[in-house]
Design a protein around this motif. Structure first.
Motif, PDB file in Angstrom:
ATOM      1  N   MET A 135      -2.371   1.714 -10.334  1.00 30.80           N
ATOM      2  CA  MET A 135      -2.614   1.239 -11.917  1.00 30.80           C
ATOM      3  C   MET A 135      -1.154   0.310 -12.284  1.00 30.80           C
ATOM      4  SD  MET A 135      -3.334   4.894 -13.369  1.00 30.80           S
ATOM      5  CE  MET A 135      -4.876   4.395 -14.585  1.00 30.80           C
ATOM      6  N   LEU A 136      -0.243   0.294 -11.901  1.00 27.95           N
ATOM      7  CA  LEU A 136       0.715  -0.813 -12.194  1.00 27.95           C
ATOM      8  C   LEU A 136       0.659  -2.133 -12.200  1.00 27.95           C
ATOM      9  CD1 LEU A 136       3.781  -0.316 -14.156  1.00 27.95           C
ATOM     10  CD2 LEU A 136       4.906  -0.130 -11.884  1.00 27.95           C
ATOM     11  N   LEU A 146      -1.710   5.322 -21.026  1.00 26.39           N
ATOM     12  CA  LEU A 146      -1.554   4.263 -19.745  1.00 26.39           C
ATOM     13  C   LEU A 146      -0.130   4.765 -19.030  1.00 26.39           C
ATOM     14  CD1 LEU A 146      -2.681   2.777 -17.737  1.00 26.39           C
ATOM     15  CD2 LEU A 146      -1.865   0.577 -19.645  1.00 26.39           C
ATOM     16  N   SER A 194       0.717  12.910  -0.884  1.00 25.57           N
ATOM     17  CA  SER A 194      -0.403  11.440  -0.271  1.00 25.57           C
ATOM     18  C   SER A 194      -0.289  12.040   1.689  1.00 25.57           C
ATOM     19  CB  SER A 194       0.662  10.529  -0.357  1.00 25.57           C
ATOM     20  OG  SER A 194      -0.429   9.589   0.114  1.00 25.57           O
ATOM     21  N   LEU A 226      -2.138  -2.995 -14.196  1.00 27.34           N
ATOM     22  CA  LEU A 226      -1.891  -3.619 -15.188  1.00 27.34           C
ATOM     23  C   LEU A 226      -0.953  -5.079 -15.505  1.00 27.34           C
ATOM     24  CD1 LEU A 226      -1.547  -2.064 -17.791  1.00 27.34           C
ATOM     25  CD2 LEU A 226       0.400  -1.804 -17.310  1.00 27.34           C
ATOM     26  N   VAL A 275      -0.826  14.239 -15.655  1.00 20.80           N
ATOM     27  CA  VAL A 275      -1.049  12.683 -15.169  1.00 20.80           C
ATOM     28  C   VAL A 275      -3.056  13.133 -16.218  1.00 20.80           C
ATOM     29  CG1 VAL A 275      -2.463  11.172 -13.829  1.00 20.80           C
ATOM     30  CG2 VAL A 275      -0.100  11.974 -13.658  1.00 20.80           C
ATOM     31  N   VAL A 311       2.689  14.506  -7.823  1.00 22.82           N
ATOM     32  CA  VAL A 311       1.350  14.247  -6.957  1.00 22.82           C
ATOM     33  C   VAL A 311       2.115  12.976  -5.992  1.00 22.82           C
ATOM     34  CG1 VAL A 311      -0.505  13.533  -8.451  1.00 22.82           C
ATOM     35  CG2 VAL A 311       1.421  11.927  -9.480  1.00 22.82           C
ATOM     36  N   ASP A 312       3.285  12.543  -5.991  1.00 16.77           N
ATOM     37  CA  ASP A 312       3.999  11.655  -4.962  1.00 16.77           C
ATOM     38  C   ASP A 312       3.727  12.284  -3.655  1.00 16.77           C
ATOM     39  OD1 ASP A 312       3.527   9.225  -6.818  1.00 16.77           O
ATOM     40  OD2 ASP A 312       5.911  10.013  -7.209  1.00 16.77           O
ATOM     41  N   VAL A 366       0.092   7.491 -17.854  1.00 16.60           N
ATOM     42  CA  VAL A 366      -0.523   8.222 -16.309  1.00 16.60           C
ATOM     43  C   VAL A 366       0.149   7.238 -15.600  1.00 16.60           C
ATOM     44  CG1 VAL A 366      -2.698   7.316 -15.269  1.00 16.60           C
ATOM     45  CG2 VAL A 366      -2.503   7.818 -16.913  1.00 16.60           C
ATOM     46  N   ILE A 367       0.138   6.750 -16.098  1.00 14.78           N
ATOM     47  CA  ILE A 367       1.928   5.050 -14.264  1.00 14.78           C
ATOM     48  C   ILE A 367       2.631   6.227 -13.734  1.00 14.78           C
ATOM     49  CG2 ILE A 367       3.039   3.428 -14.150  1.00 14.78           C
ATOM     50  CD1 ILE A 367       0.752   1.890 -15.829  1.00 14.78           C
ATOM     51  N   THR A 368       3.812   6.702 -15.170  1.00 13.90           N
ATOM     52  CA  THR A 368       4.701   7.331 -15.145  1.00 13.90           C
ATOM     53  C   THR A 368       4.717   8.742 -14.680  1.00 13.90           C
ATOM     54  OG1 THR A 368       4.962   7.640 -17.281  1.00 13.90           O
ATOM     55  CG2 THR A 368       6.163   5.310 -16.666  1.00 13.90           C
ATOM     56  N   ARG A 369       4.169   9.478 -15.397  1.00 17.01           N
ATOM     57  CA  ARG A 369       4.140  11.060 -14.688  1.00 17.01           C
ATOM     58  C   ARG A 369       4.397  11.282 -13.392  1.00 17.01           C
ATOM     59  NH1 ARG A 369       6.742  13.698 -18.728  1.00 17.01           N
ATOM     60  NH2 ARG A 369       7.287  12.372 -20.664  1.00 17.01           N
ATOM     61  N   ARG A 370       4.778  11.633 -13.192  1.00 17.25           N
ATOM     62  CA  ARG A 370       4.626  12.503 -11.291  1.00 17.25           C
ATOM     63  C   ARG A 370       3.578  13.869 -11.811  1.00 17.25           C
ATOM     64  NH1 ARG A 370       7.510   8.261  -8.456  1.00 17.25           N
ATOM     65  NH2 ARG A 370       7.318   7.623 -10.003  1.00 17.25           N
ATOM     66  N   ARG A 395      -0.944   8.041   3.119  1.00 24.18           N
ATOM     67  CA  ARG A 395       0.319   6.736   3.404  1.00 24.18           C
ATOM     68  C   ARG A 395       0.590   7.523   5.196  1.00 24.18           C
ATOM     69  NH1 ARG A 395       5.409   6.178  -0.196  1.00 24.18           N
ATOM     70  NH2 ARG A 395       4.794   8.436   0.854  1.00 24.18           N
ATOM     71  N   GLN A 420       1.343  -1.192   0.184  1.00 27.60           N
ATOM     72  CA  GLN A 420       0.534  -0.169   0.066  1.00 27.60           C
ATOM     73  C   GLN A 420       0.779   1.408   0.128  1.00 27.60           C
ATOM     74  OE1 GLN A 420      -4.179   0.077  -0.117  1.00 27.60           O
ATOM     75  NE2 GLN A 420      -3.544  -1.613   0.286  1.00 27.60           N
ATOM     76  N   THR A 421       1.173   1.733  -1.299  1.00 28.63           N
ATOM     77  CA  THR A 421       2.159   2.960  -1.141  1.00 28.63           C
ATOM     78  C   THR A 421       1.795   4.112  -1.292  1.00 28.63           C
ATOM     79  OG1 THR A 421       1.880   2.374  -3.055  1.00 28.63           O
ATOM     80  CG2 THR A 421       4.134   1.748  -2.477  1.00 28.63           C
ATOM     81  N   GLY A 422       0.347   4.014  -1.629  1.00 26.94           N
ATOM     82  CA  GLY A 422      -0.457   5.680  -1.460  1.00 26.94           C
ATOM     83  C   GLY A 422      -0.233   5.746  -2.878  1.00 26.94           C
ATOM     84  N   ARG A 423       0.669   5.302  -3.826  1.00 31.76           N
ATOM     85  CA  ARG A 423       0.971   5.960  -5.277  1.00 31.76           C
ATOM     86  C   ARG A 423      -0.160   5.168  -5.764  1.00 31.76           C
ATOM     87  NH1 ARG A 423       6.968   5.918  -5.117  1.00 31.76           N
ATOM     88  NH2 ARG A 423       7.434   7.430  -3.010  1.00 31.76           N
ATOM     89  N   LEU A 424      -1.404   6.227  -6.428  1.00 33.32           N
ATOM     90  CA  LEU A 424      -2.429   5.863  -7.490  1.00 33.32           C
ATOM     91  C   LEU A 424      -1.564   4.962  -8.261  1.00 33.32           C
ATOM     92  CD1 LEU A 424      -4.907   6.543  -6.599  1.00 33.32           C
ATOM     93  CD2 LEU A 424      -5.468   7.908  -8.686  1.00 33.32           C
ATOM     94  N   GLN A 425      -0.350   5.613  -8.700  1.00 39.19           N
ATOM     95  CA  GLN A 425       0.580   5.382 -10.054  1.00 39.19           C
ATOM     96  C   GLN A 425       0.210   3.819  -9.876  1.00 39.19           C
ATOM     97  OE1 GLN A 425       2.153   8.489  -9.342  1.00 39.19           O
ATOM     98  NE2 GLN A 425       1.469   9.666 -11.258  1.00 39.19           N
ATOM     99  N   ASN A 426       1.110   3.778  -8.577  1.00 36.03           N
ATOM    100  CA  ASN A 426       1.685   2.892  -8.379  1.00 36.03           C
ATOM    101  C   ASN A 426       0.863   1.172  -8.440  1.00 36.03           C
ATOM    102  OD1 ASN A 426       4.447   3.198  -7.730  1.00 36.03           O
ATOM    103  ND2 ASN A 426       4.295   2.565  -5.970  1.00 36.03           N
TER     104      ASN A 426
END
Lengths: 515, 684, 101
Positions: B668-669, C19, C97, B672, C31, C93-94, C22-26, C100, B660-666
């Motif tokens: 999604m990864l 995609l 948060s 995927l 995004v 976006v990182d 969305v996944i890679t961009r900060r 956490r 649970q990183t809290g990063r949305l992108q994680n």
């Protein structure tokens, strides 16, 4: 008034809601509301007495409503000659109790709310004719009692409250088991009227674990009710609860709650298990005898006045048990002695009522002196008669009524009980007449130690009994005196119902089927 | 002519007027002028007038079989019925007159005697209560009302004995009287129950009818009789329940005269007279022995007492024994006759003693002497000159009680002794009964004259006190004179004038009825026996009375023998008598103390053992069990199993938390990757 | 060239690019742009199916809905991003948060 009985039961709850809406610091208003509600209830109860037809022994003013049809649970109320005097007694004691509690100054709002709830619970037990409803009211009454003793009581109040609660709850559980046993064996109904008809035959010859079902259910119910009476050896919660409870609660406890036990036995055991009556009558008489003698002996030794009065309750309820046992006199094998049965059972019900008024008086009087002297040690007084003559007069009336002096109602009921029980239980009755000597001994001895002798300087400034206290005592004293001189108003009210009861027990019961 | 309903009205008035006076005085007495004494005196005088008019009516009717009953339904339950009411016959009328007369005299006497008492109105109220209850006993036509009023006289006696409750002795005496009476009442009640169970009615007439039909007989009847008699034993202070009466002298003296001499204690005799027809021969024998023994026994105690009232108290016990004896031998008309004459002269004696005590009290009061006992005869002597009226009236009464001809006591006592003699002639095995009777007669004459000599004759023992002695005022001497007058024979033998025969209105109007219990002689047989024994009995009784009086004269007037010497010579007997045969001490040691100890033991057992260990034991066991289950539950189940699951879940969670990183992108990864894995799995 | 597969190919490429973004961009805005690409890949598919797959006008209508939705989404998302910037002084976006531990 179509729903008179419902009104009588639920009126205190309405009062409770009203009290809940009053701000907590308006204590006078709270008390006035409680007094008004109890007053209206008393008026309703007296009105009920007026329109009650004493000539018939059946239930009147029946109310019936669907409640939980899937389990055959119905809301049934009804009143007969057995419950009517108890309703009047509760209404009266409840009303006077408000005035007895006038000096309560701790959490007034909570006190009077619980007080009224207690009233509803007790009224409900007396008027409910559905077993489930009966049981619910039985429990409803327990809860406020626990808090009233536990929060407004004396120094050991928490111990007393928990003991009272657990002890009586233990009894309730046994009653619940018996109720369910009856429910499942007699056609899945909680309707008492139906059970009264079906139970005596349905249980005939049924064996559980090799024991007659009648005996099992009888014993379960009896222990449950005996704890309330209280019958020796289930009596020890009583002195403690009485001593620790605030005055008004002792008054209600002794005046009404103890009657619930005997009421239950008469209402349920006698009508639904008439065979058991014959099986158990001897034991009932013996227990009555033990109650009489044991209670009197304990009272004789007490140094705390309130405890003395508490043990006198044990003693007095013993007479009622003896009278109830006399019902079997009317059976064939005891010589069809209807006279004895009538005298005994009417005497027992009369004794319940009389003990209600007399013990209420006694507890109020103990409260009066405790409020002033702040102790109840019998040895610690002496010579009060010259300092508080009016108070002394009232104590004398209460004590003499308690020791069964003719002219007071207690005598009439005790005499009826003895006369009724004598044909069947000669030895037991003769031994228990010693009780009337012991009664006189403990009351007179206490009276002498408190009021006679040289005046005690310490109590020269004790204020005489006040008007509010007089107001609570005078009606009770008057009732005791009037019914002692002319008991017919009471006996005419109950006798028709009790004759039906005797008939039920004798015609449906017999020793053969429980052997 | 008074008949029918008017009798009922009269009886109701006689019964309830004193009760009304009681109610008025108890509630308002203190606020009324003169503290309400006039209310009580007035009411009791009206009852006196009513009673006397009933008496006059009786004389005018001259009907020995007159009887009138009226009743109302008190309890009616269908089968169980109780009716209370009146039964008026000649016995009732005579008794009503006696009660009203003595009660009126007491009311009048107390006006002076109790003047200034702190609870003056209360005192009069209680007198009213007593008069009401006593009349109730007299009028009762059934066992229930008899019992009711029986107890009510007990309570009024209690209240009046304990009138000066500041004194411990008075409070004790009141309690003792009530409780001792209750012992008798228990027997009384058991008797009532036995009779009711057998016959089904409380009414006297029904009961007699039932007994004569044999509805109750044999041992049961005897037991019932003895039970009912126990009530009389308690109330009339017969052996072994005699202990309360002497103590009851703690009450004011007029009360002693009214209740503990003339009327209340005679209620026991009245009971046995009323219920005479149902006593079986065995019960009557017991009654006779109790009465006879008490007569002699109490007389022997009276010899040595020094308290003037105690002497009279024991004398009362002894005289009551006489009456009971008379009932026991079947001669119950004589018992009633003695009750009547005794009421007059004994009340007179008590008033006389009251007058003496009153004088002593005042004299001592003026000397500020609070230690000398005003009732001790050893402090008196020579009062004859100072109190002539008291002296002469008391002498007349003493002559009457001693059984000297021309006085009433001679007639009634003679009848009783003749009865006992006749009984012994028929049943030689009961020879002791006349011995008791004549012995008691001799001793009575002796100690009564001892009282007169010690009080009124000889040298004054305390000259200073003697100086202050005065005759009492008229309200006190009037009752004395009246009652002394009524101690002459003439009032009881009218319309005849034969001083040695009791033949007169009394014996003609009050005829003995036959007993209905099987085995008893008829009234006629008893009467015949008494008639034959009359002359020997009279000769004997004159002889013993003369002996007693003579001995007393020689000992206390002429001092030919020294009483002290005799006392020393018979040390043991003297001590026994002086200490009343140690009854109080023995009752205390063997009854009261053990009872109290037992009650304490029971209370200890109940509260400190049974409740504390057994009942609370359930609590403690439950507590212990709950602790054990609690331990198992918490340490075992909860800590290891339940929490174990929790802990392992938490550990797992901690590890999973990394994801649970809290990063949305994680996320999604991951999604995927997951999708790809699913696709891959699907393609495979 | 005028067949379904080529349109689907273009759409798949657009989707993958989106995609990936969305996944890679900060950067929040980047995004968002990735999301726009994904949506437009879907649009291309709708239109392609409308033309070749028999969806007819329904495909066009859905495409129009998606465009409107995308505009609304962009507006809301940009508002959120502005708010985030106001609170955190960053649109990475990182760094924003709060969930956490």
């Amino acid at each position: 008034m179509n729903h008179l009985l419902s009104w009588i039961i639920w009126l205190p709850v309405i009062g409770m809601v009203v009290i809940a809406l009053i701000p907590r610091d308006k204590t006078e208003l709270i008390k006035q509301v409680a007094a008004a509600v109890s007053g209206i209830q008393l008026a309703l109860a007296l009105y009920l007495w007026r329109i009650f037809d004493a000539a018939t022994g059946t239930f009147q003013f029946m109310e019936r409503a669907e409640w939980i049809p899937s389990f055959n649970i119905t809301y049934i109320l009804g009143v007969d000659g057995l419950s009517l005097p108890m309703v009047i007694l509760m209404a009266l004691i409840g009303f006077l109790g408000v005035f007895v509690s006038w000096n309560i100054n701790k959490a007034v709002k909570g006190y009077f709310s619980l007080f009224l709830l207690l009233n509803t619970g007790v009224m409900g037990v007396f008027l409910a004719l559905d077993f489930f409803l009966f049981y619910i009211f039985w429990e409803v009454m327990l809860l406020p009692m626990y808090f009233l003793i536990g929060m407004w009581g004396g120094p050991q109040r928490e111990y007393a409250a928990i003991k009272f609660f657990l002890y009586t709850l233990f009894g309730s559980v046994l009653i619940l088991i018996a109720v369910l046993a009856l429910y499942f064996t007699c056609g899945k109904t909680f309707d008492m009227l139906v059970l009264m008809e079906t139970a005596p035959t349905a249980l005939n010859g049924v064996l559980w674990w090799g024991m007659s079902a009648i005996k099992v259910i009888w014993v379960l119910l009896f222990i449950g009710f005996a704890i309330k009476v209280p019958v020796f050896p289930f009596h020890t919660w009583l002195p403690l609860a009485h001593v620790e409870a605030p005055t008004a609660i002792s008054v209600i406890l002794a005046g009404v709650l103890l009657k619930l036990g005997i009421y239950g036995i008469l209402r349920i055991n006698y009508t639904m298990l008439p065979d058991g009556v014959f099986w158990f009558a001897g034991a009932l008489a013996v227990l009555g005898l033990i109650n009489v003698i044991w209670g009197a002996m304990c009272a004789l030794a007490q140094k705390d006045l309130k405890k003395l009065v508490a043990y006198s309750s044990v003693n007095h309820m013993g007479y009622a048990l003896l009278g109830m046992a006399a019902v079997i006199a009317a059976s064939e094998m005891n010589g069809d002695n209807l006279i004895g049965a009538q005298a005994g059972i009417n005497g027992a019900v009369f004794q319940m009522f009389n003990h209600g008024t007399i013990s209420a008086m006694l507890f109020i009087l103990v409260g009066v002196i405790y409020d002033r002297a702040h102790h109840r040690d019998i040895e610690g007084f002496g010579g009060l008669a010259s300092q508080m003559p009016i108070y002394t007069g009232f104590v004398a009336v209460a004590f003499f009524a308690g020791l069964g002096l003719p002219g007071f109602s207690g005598f009439v009921s005790e005499a009826m009980i003895f006369i009724g029980a004598f044909p069947v239980f000669k030895t037991i009755v003769i031994i228990s007449t010693i009780g009337i000597l012991l009664n006189a001994a403990y009351f007179l001895w206490a009276f002498q130690r408190i009021f006679f002798g040289p005046a005690n300087e310490k109590y020269n400034d004790l204020p005489e009994i006040n008007k509010r206290e007089l107001f609570t005592l005078v009606p009770l004293a008057a009732i005791t005196l009037i019914l002692g001189v002319y008991p017919r108003p009471f006996l005419d009210m109950v006798s028709a119902t009790l004759n039906v009861l005797i008939d039920q027990v004798v015609s449906l019961g017999g020793l053969a089927s429980v052997m | 002519m008074i008949t029918g309903n008017i009798i009922t009205d009269f009886c109701l008035l006689i019964l309830f007027l004193p009760l009304l006076a009681f109610a008025i005085n108890i509630f308002f007495g203190k606020r009324l002028p003169r503290q309400g004494d006039w209310v009580s005196v007035g009411s009791v005088l009206i009852t006196l007038i009513l009673s006397l008019s009933l008496l006059m009516n009786m004389f005018m009717n001259w009907d020995a079989n007159f009887s009138y009953e009226a009743q109302f339904s008190w309890i009616d339950l269908g089968a169980f019925k109780v009716e209370l009411g009146f039964w008026v016959d000649n016995i009732t009328i005579v008794m009503l007159a006696v009660v009203a007369l003595i009660s009126s005299m007491t009311h009048i006497f107390s006006l002076e005697y109790m003047k200034g008492d702190i609870r003056y109105s209360r005192y009069y109220a209680y007198l009213g209560l007593f008069t009401f209850s006593m009349n109730g006993i007299v009028l009762a036509n059934n066992l229930v009302s008899l019992y009711i009023f029986w107890e009510l006289v007990g309570v009024s006696s209690y209240l009046l004995i304990a009138h000066w409750f500041e004194k411990h002795s008075a409070a004790d005496a009141g309690k003792k009287a009530f409780l001792t009476n209750r012992v008798g009442d228990i027997g009384f009640f058991i008797g009532i129950m036995l009779i009711f169970t057998a016959i089904g009615s409380f009414n006297f007439q029904d009961v007699f009818a039932g007994v004569s039909q044999g509805m109750i007989s044999g041992t049961l009847l005897t037991l019932a009789g003895v039970g009912l008699f126990m009530g009389a034993v308690g109330k009339s202070s017969q052996f072994p329940l005699h202990i309360w009466l002497p103590d009851a002298m703690e009450g004011p003296t007029p009360v002693s005269a009214l209740m503990h001499a003339a009327t209340m204690v005679a209620a026991g005799v009245y009971l046995t007279v009323r219920l005479f027809p149902l006593f079986s021969p065995e019960a009557l024998t017991i009654i006779a022995y109790v009465g006879g023994f008490t007569a002699l026994f109490a007389a022997t105690i009276a010899i040595t007492q020094n308290d003037i009232k105690k002497v009279l108290a024991y004398s009362t016990v002894s005289q009551l024994g006489y009456m009971i004896l008379a009932v026991g031998v079947g001669n119950y008309v004589a018992a009633l006759f003695h009750l009547l004459t005794h009421a007059m002269f004994k009340a007179c004696l008590f008033y006389g003693s009251g007058s003496v005590i009153h004088a002593m009290h005042h004299s001592l009061h003026e000397l500020h002497d609070h230690d000398t006992d005003p009732q001790d005869m050893r402090n008196m002597g020579g009062f004859k000159t100072k109190m002539p009226i008291t002296h002469w009236t008391m002498v007349i009464s003493t002559l009457a009680i001693s059984g000297v001809p021309l006085f009433s006591g001679f007639l009634s006592k003679d009848a009783i002794l003749a009865g006992s003699l006749a009984f012994a002639q028929h049943h030689p095995q009961h020879f002791l009964l006349p011995v008791f009777g004549f012995g008691a007669a001799a001793i009575t004459a002796f100690y009564m004259f001892r009282l007169i000599f010690m009080t009124f004759h000889g040298e004054p023992k305390l000259p200073k006190v003697f100086e202050g002695i005065h005759e009492s005022p008229k309200v006190m001497t009037f009752p004395l004179m009246l009652l002394a007058g009524l101690s002459f024979f003439i009032f009881y033998t009218l319309p005849y004038f034969n001083p040695i025969s009791d033949h007169g209105w009394f014996t003609e109007l009050i005829k003995a009825g036959d007993s209905v219990a099987p085995g008893n002689p008829t009234a006629h047989e008893i009467y015949d026996g008494v008639h034959h024994a009359h002359y020997p009995a009279m000769a004997l009784s004159l002889l013993v009375a003369g002996l007693g009086i003579g001995l007393s004269y020689l000992m206390y007037m002429k001092h030919k023998f020294s009483a002290e010497n005799w006392a020393r010579k018979m040390g043991f007997l003297y001590k026994l008598s002086l200490n009343k045969y140690f009854f109080d001490e023995n009752y205390n040691r063997f009854l009261y103390q053990p009872l109290l100890k037992l009650s304490r033991a029971v209370a200890y057992l109940d509260w400190d053992l049974y409740d504390k260990y057994f009942i609370n034991g359930f609590g403690r066991v439950t507590n212990l069990l709950s602790k054990i289950t609690g331990r198992i539950d918490y340490d075992g189940l909860d800590q290891i199993l339940v929490d174990g699951v929790g802990r392992s879940v938490r550990r797992l969670g901690k590890q999973l938390k990394q994801v649970q990183t809290g990063r949305l992108q994680n996320y999604m990864l991951f999604a995927l990757v997951g999708l790809i894995i699913i696709l891959v799995i699907q393609t495979i | 060239m005028d067949n379904l597969n080529s349109y689907l190919f273009v759409s798949a490429v657009l989707f993958s690019l989106g995609l990936f973004g969305v996944i890679t961009r900060r950067n929040g805005v980047a995004v968002l742009m990735g999301v726009e690409l994904i949506l437009n890949a879907a649009n291309v598919n709708f239109l392609a199916f409308a033309r070749f797959g028999g969806m007819n006008m329904a495909g066009h209508v859905y495409a129009l809905f998606v465009i409107v939705l995308a505009a609304a989404e962009a507006a809301v998302a940009l508002a959120i991003i502005i708010n985030i910037f106001n609170n955190f002084k960053t649109i990475n976006v990182d760094d924003v948060s709060e969930l956490r531990q």
